[in-house]
Design an enzyme around this catalytic site. Structure first.
Site, PDB file in Angstrom:
ATOM      1  N   GLU A  48       0.914  -0.903  -0.022  1.00 47.30           N
ATOM      2  CA  GLU A  48      -0.220  -0.154   0.011  1.00 47.30           C
ATOM      3  C   GLU A  48       0.916   1.051  -0.109  1.00 47.30           C
ATOM      4  O   GLU A  48       0.376   2.348  -0.558  1.00 47.30           O
ATOM      5  CB  GLU A  48      -0.889  -0.229   0.919  1.00 47.30           C
ATOM      6  CG  GLU A  48      -1.748  -1.092   1.491  1.00 47.30           C
ATOM      7  CD  GLU A  48      -1.670  -2.712   2.500  1.00 47.30           C
ATOM      8  OE1 GLU A  48      -2.196  -3.244   2.798  1.00 47.30           O
ATOM      9  OE2 GLU A  48       0.214  -2.340   2.419  1.00 47.30           O
ATOM     10  N   CYS A  76      -1.946  -3.261   7.509  1.00 48.38           N
ATOM     11  CA  CYS A  76      -1.403  -2.912   8.658  1.00 48.38           C
ATOM     12  C   CYS A  76      -1.325  -1.244   8.906  1.00 48.38           C
ATOM     13  O   CYS A  76      -2.477  -0.234   8.682  1.00 48.38           O
ATOM     14  CB  CYS A  76       0.350  -3.300   8.503  1.00 48.38           C
ATOM     15  SG  CYS A  76       1.281  -2.228   7.962  1.00 48.38           S
ATOM     16  N   CYS A  79       0.629   1.083   7.460  1.00 53.25           N
ATOM     17  CA  CYS A  79      -0.309   1.598   6.346  1.00 53.25           C
ATOM     18  C   CYS A  79      -1.909   2.219   6.046  1.00 53.25           C
ATOM     19  O   CYS A  79      -2.545   2.621   5.635  1.00 53.25           O
ATOM     20  CB  CYS A  79      -0.649   0.312   4.884  1.00 53.25           C
ATOM     21  SG  CYS A  79       1.174  -0.654   4.675  1.00 53.25           S
TER      22      CYS A  79
END
Length: 147
Positions: A48, A76, A79
């Site tokens: 990302e 996560c 990101c």
């Protein structure tokens, strides 16, 4: 989403992690990314983040509010934060954090759990350290310059 998964599969075959991401505007792919940790040894090299970096660089903007993120895995915390800071308002993911944890990729679930704790109870100890006497305050400087 199909393209994000294709990228993740290709990345696994090339020795990387099972994560791919595609940034889209009006049904047009603007940028793509895969986890590059195995190539760059940079822990911020997530799919990302790579897609966002490429788009912001190419478009010369921080504002991606009109774009949608498609990620093969649930982003996560790093990101997700980058998505927030870039203004992205919509995202879709394939595999959840809980599902990836079952495959031994549990850093995200651990970090998400840690962030729910009080600062003092977190696994990463962070303490505020005030500026030294006579040290210029970068926040005050930034404000004084009209920001």
């Amino acid at each position: 989403m199909k393209r994000a998964v294709e990228l993740s599969i290709q990345n696994v075959r090339e020795g990387g992690g099972p994560f791919g991401a595609v940034l889209v505007k009006e049904d047009t792919i603007i940028s793509e990314g895969v986890n590059e940790l195995h190539k760059t040894y940079d822990v911020s090299g997530h799919a990302e983040m790579i897609a966002i970096r490429k788009a912001q660089s190419a478009l010369q903007t921080h504002d991606l509010s009109e774009y949608t993120m498609y990620a093969s895995g649930e982003p996560c915390p790093m990101c997700l934060t980058t998505m927030y800071l870039s203004g992205i308002k919509r995202g879709y993911y394939g595999t959840s954090v809980e599902e990836t944890a079952a495959f031994g990729l549990d850093a995200s679930s651990i970090i998400y759990a840690d962030l729910k704790m009080d600062r003092a109870a977190r696994g990463l100890v962070m303490k505020q350290m005030p500026l030294g006497d006579g040290q210029e305050d970068p926040m005050k400087l930034w404000k004084s310059l009209g920001n």
